[in-house]
Design a protein around this motif. Structure first.
Motif, PDB file in Angstrom:
ATOM      1  N   GLN A  16      -4.580  25.106  34.440  1.00 11.62           N
ATOM      2  CA  GLN A  16      -4.834  26.423  35.012  1.00 11.62           C
ATOM      3  C   GLN A  16      -6.240  26.905  34.647  1.00 11.62           C
ATOM      4  N   ASN A  74      -1.687  21.835  40.643  1.00  8.54           N
ATOM      5  CA  ASN A  74      -0.345  21.262  40.506  1.00  8.54           C
ATOM      6  C   ASN A  74      -0.314  19.761  40.764  1.00  8.54           C
ATOM      7  N   SER A 123      -6.563  33.121  39.745  1.00  9.11           N
ATOM      8  CA  SER A 123      -6.065  31.989  38.977  1.00  9.11           C
ATOM      9  C   SER A 123      -5.843  30.800  39.905  1.00  9.11           C
ATOM     10  N   THR A 125      -4.148  27.010  39.684  1.00  5.56           N
ATOM     11  CA  THR A 125      -3.396  26.015  38.924  1.00  5.56           C
ATOM     12  C   THR A 125      -3.365  24.746  39.755  1.00  5.56           C
ATOM     13  N   LYS A 129      -9.720  28.693  30.740  1.00 10.07           N
ATOM     14  CA  LYS A 129      -8.811  27.660  31.230  1.00 10.07           C
ATOM     15  C   LYS A 129      -7.828  27.246  30.146  1.00 10.07           C
TER      16      LYS A 129
END
Length: 825
Positions: free
Chosen positions: A32, A48, A44, A46, A28
């Motif tokens: 992410q 946001n 992956s 992420t 990490k």
């Protein structure tokens, strides 16, 4: 024996293709987290925001992409800091304030729950992400009651369940009511389980909403990074607002763009433009815009006026402007090869898309102009070069462009030779869907560079997610080309296509009123279809009548009755301008469409989700245009609540039912939600022909001790001050009392004021004449209805009673001060 060996090999290939990945570890960095799988693949995540997750699956484990996202301009929606991953024996978990994200280890499976531990979104068994030689595919659990809406401008029903769709911008004139794909590709959809998915991939992706199984749906892409965003929201509005936060706010059109526009395939002559404009003014049919189609240029696309057709274009534009008209001209993204010095120039500069087989300019057969070079708008040097050319007609006095045929034209699925085109940023299979988007970006940025502090008008046919940052849209070449009189089904489906466009981030759009396709040989026979199309079309945020070739579709062509009824419809559009412009600002701020499906406003009304041919206009008005030949009684579904007939301002209906509404040719079924305020203005021949026009606030009161309110938005209308929050707002609130109403008007001016001398007129639907009306504690003068001078006298406060309409009228000068009104019954 050979057949048996082939079968065994195929079985082994299939088993390896669907072999479940096993997640073994993670790394990490900030927000992410990358989950590493035993087979070398990676997933992956992420984070946001607390509600948005970027998901990226890569079979190779490289997690690289050839180009940054063409659509996403802001993925830092919240500061999430360092993400914490909780590891369990069988899974990893990530928590946000709104979501619980779980990665099961073996087999790897992504699941997302809300904070109440309800499963919202899940990989289907061990096939959440599958990669084979043809595509990367994602299979997701499908619930038996799940519904899907979105994918931008698509035909068919609004609910996508049970259907397949492709993303491949296609030139499909006269497309059917089920044809797919058409001109725009917006791979974003929303689920009734309160999430949205945006597949950020420009290749020919596909969506299959339960057509392969009742247990799962899927989406896939043949190449490129397999990146998609999961967006959680409490309702469809919140989901769409977050999609807009990712892909950018819609630009606001200039105010005149919300007026009526007239076009024709062979609108390509100076005298014709002046004559048509004069006829509209003579007949007092409101209009703001005259279009000029593709033949206006000497050559594609040199932006030179065609010799012989135009003798004094600057003079023509000056005359039109003096009469309240704007002119919009077409652009094509190509340059014709024959006898065109611009082609030689562009070819020498290397500004054309290349043919990968020859490394020379790709020769594109074009519907007009013979073979053409395709301009490579992904090449940075092209922008300024193109901007200089397009500025020439702007300097002459035109007001904007419609960017046409940006697929580029004829580049449909069957046209595989186009895949040999090589753009600066990649091969055509990657760039095809964003070709129009990159063009629109250049047009807007160059317009703003050379015309500072002026809003662009640009309306486009073909584009990709994120187009709202640069342009507006129209729903392509609709209608029935085989029999223009049989275009009723195509017109009806335009309602759903337009609603769906709004869901794709295109709040400002129009249908081609009359339908683009088909030869009109019998105007009296076409009159009913034209009238009904106009009655629907005036509720498109942008409203343009347009037809192919030299088929005239001006209102007077269809006879006196059709002219009378279409004129009335256009006049209503102009009267509703203050309401429409207010929602235009909301569309800019939030990305929410102006023309909304019933399901969006009433997500818990199961019947509303089935309605494809009605819409909510803004939030207070429901429009149910007549869309069938010969229909004079329209079956209208009214969602939960109470509704008032907007045409008579009196008749009330209880929602949650279908009503039979009489709709002769002069009637559009329109209903207003109880407890609403609708701002309107007088009919003008073009938007803001008069600066000091009065604003009418039509008040439909709430129940006793309850309020209704509306905030009117106004700004200069043509510059970029709205981006600096230079505007004025007027909030009006009406509280119903046991014996009357208390009304409060509160202005808020931020560097702008529409007028120094205008009136507000409050029109309140009420059953009895008041005993008195007080403004700021003082009783005001009563006058008979016909004695009220609403437009000229901007000094006196007066009231009147319209016994026929059962409404109270209060006239108050708009002095931009807070006003309290007490109505005593």
């Amino acid at each position: 024996m050979v057949k048996k060996m082939i079968f065994l090999v195929m079985a082994l290939l299939c088993s390896s293709m669907f072999m479940a990945a096993e997640c073994t570890s993670y790394t990490k960095k900030g927000n992410q987290v990358i989950f590493n799988c035993k087979d070398g693949s990676k997933l992956s995540l992420t984070i946001n925001s607390n509600a948005v997750v970027k998901i990226w699956y890569d079979k190779s484990g490289k997690l690289t992409r050839s180009n940054p996202s063409f659509a996403v301009v802001n993925d830092k929606l919240e500061n999430m800091g360092e993400v914490t991953v909780n590891e369990e024996t069988s899974a990893y978990e990530i928590f946000t304030s709104k979501l619980r994200i779980r990665i099961n280890k073996n087999p790897m499976q992504l699941q997302i729950f809300d904070k109440y531990q309800k499963l919202i979104f899940s990989d289907f068994k061990d096939q959440g992400h599958v990669s084979d030689a043809k595509a990367v595919k994602a299979y997701k659990v499908l619930r038996n009651d799940e519904q899907f809406f979105g994918l931008g401008e698509k035909t068919g029903t609004l609910n996508r369940r049970g259907k397949n769709y492709k993303m491949w911008n296609s030139d499909k004139p006269c497309y059917s009511v089920t044809e797919d794909p058409i001109a725009k590709s917006i791979p974003f959809f929303m689920s009734s389980y309160r999430y949205g998915i945006f597949l950020d991939n420009t290749y020919k992706s596909e969506f299959k909403f339960g057509t392969e199984s009742q247990d799962y749906y899927s989406f896939e892409a043949p190449d490129g990074a397999f990146v998609y965003y999961f967006i959680y929201g409490k309702d469809y509005k919140e989901i769409q607002q977050q999609y807009i936060a990712l892909t950018g706010q819609p630009i606001m059109p200039p105010k005149w763009a919300l007026g009526f526009a007239q076009s024709r395939g062979l609108y390509t002559k100076e005298n014709q433009a002046l004559e048509v404009a004069a006829e509209f003014r003579k007949r007092k049919i409101p209009i703001d815009i005259i279009y000029q189609d593709i033949g206006w240029t000497q050559n594609l696309q040199d932006f030179e006026w065609r010799k012989g057709n135009y003798t004094d274009p600057k003079g023509m534009l000056k005359k039109l402007k003096a009469n309240g008209f704007k002119m919009i001209v077409s652009q094509d993204p190509v340059i014709s090869k024959k006898d065109n010095k611009q082609y030689l120039e562009a070819n020498k500069l290397g500004y054309f898309v290349k043919d990968v087989r020859t490394d020379k300019a790709y020769e594109m057969p074009w519907p007009w102009g013979g073979n053409c070079g395709v301009v490579d708008f992904t090449l940075p040097a092209v922008a300024d070069w193109w901007g200089k050319y397009q500025q020439k007609p702007l300097d002459d006095g035109i007001s904007g462009f419609w960017t046409d045929m940006g697929e580029p034209a004829w580049s449909n699925e069957e046209d595989t030779d186009r895949l040999n085109m090589k753009h600066h940023l990649g091969m055509h299979d990657e760039i095809h869907n964003v070709f129009g988007l990159t063009w629109d970006k250049v047009v807007k940025e160059q317009f703003e560079k050379r015309n500072p502090n002026k809003r662009i008008f640009q309306m486009t046919r073909s584009a990709y997610a994120g187009l709202q940052r640069y342009t507006f849209g129209w729903t392509n070449d609709s209608g029935n080309g085989n029999d223009v009189l049989d275009g009723w089904a195509q017109m009806e489906n335009q309602v759903a296509v337009g609603i769906s466009a709004g869901l794709g981030g295109i709040p400002f759009w129009t249908t081609d009123i009359s339908g683009y396709c088909g030869e009109i040989t019998d105007y009296p026979a076409m009159a009913e279809l034209y009238t009904r199309w106009m009655q629907f079309g005036v509720f498109c945020p942008l409203s343009r009548a347009h037809h192919e070739g030299d088929n005239a579709v001006e209102p007077w062509m269809f006879g006196e009755v059709a002219e009378k009824n279409t004129k009335a419809a256009i006049e209503l559009k102009y009267q509703l301008f203050p309401y429409l412009y207010t929602y235009s600002r909301k569309a800019h701020d939030t990305g929410l469409p102006i023309t909304r499906g019933l399901f969006m406003e009433y997500p818990n009304d199961t019947e509303a989700a089935k309605i494809d041919n009605q819409f909510i206009f803004g939030e207070e008005l429901l429009v149910a245009p007549v869309l069938k030949k010969g229909e004079r009684v329209k079956r209208v579904y009214l969602p939960d609540g109470e509704w008032i007939d907007f045409n008579d301002k009196k008749t009330e209906y209880l929602g949650g039912q279908t009503v039979a509404y009489k709709a002769p040719l002069n009637t559009i079924p329109i209903f207003v939600k109880k407890a609403s305020i609708i701002p309107m203005m007088p009919v003008m021949q073009y938007i803001h022909e008069k600066k000091d026009y009065p604003v009418f606030f039509h008040i439909f009161p709430n129940y006793e001790d309850e309020k209704t309110s509306f905030t009117l938005y106004e700004d200069e209308g043509e510059n970029h001050d709205y981006l600096k929050d230079i505007f004025s707002k007027t909030n009006i609130t009406c509280t119903t009392k046991a014996a009357g109403y208390d009304i409060e008007i509160t202005p808020e001016d931020k560097g702008f004021r529409q007028s120094d001398k205008r009136n507000f007129v409050l029109s309140i639907l009420t059953e009895q004449k008041p005993k008195s009306v007080l403004v700021n504690g003082k009783e005001i003068t009563f006058l008979a209805v016909d004695a009220l001078d609403i437009e000229k006298d901007t000094t006196k406060i007066q009231w009147s009673w319209d016994e026929k309409g059962s409404k109270l009228l209060i006239k108050i000068p708009d002095n931009r001060t807070k006003i309290n009104i007490n109505v005593n019954n």
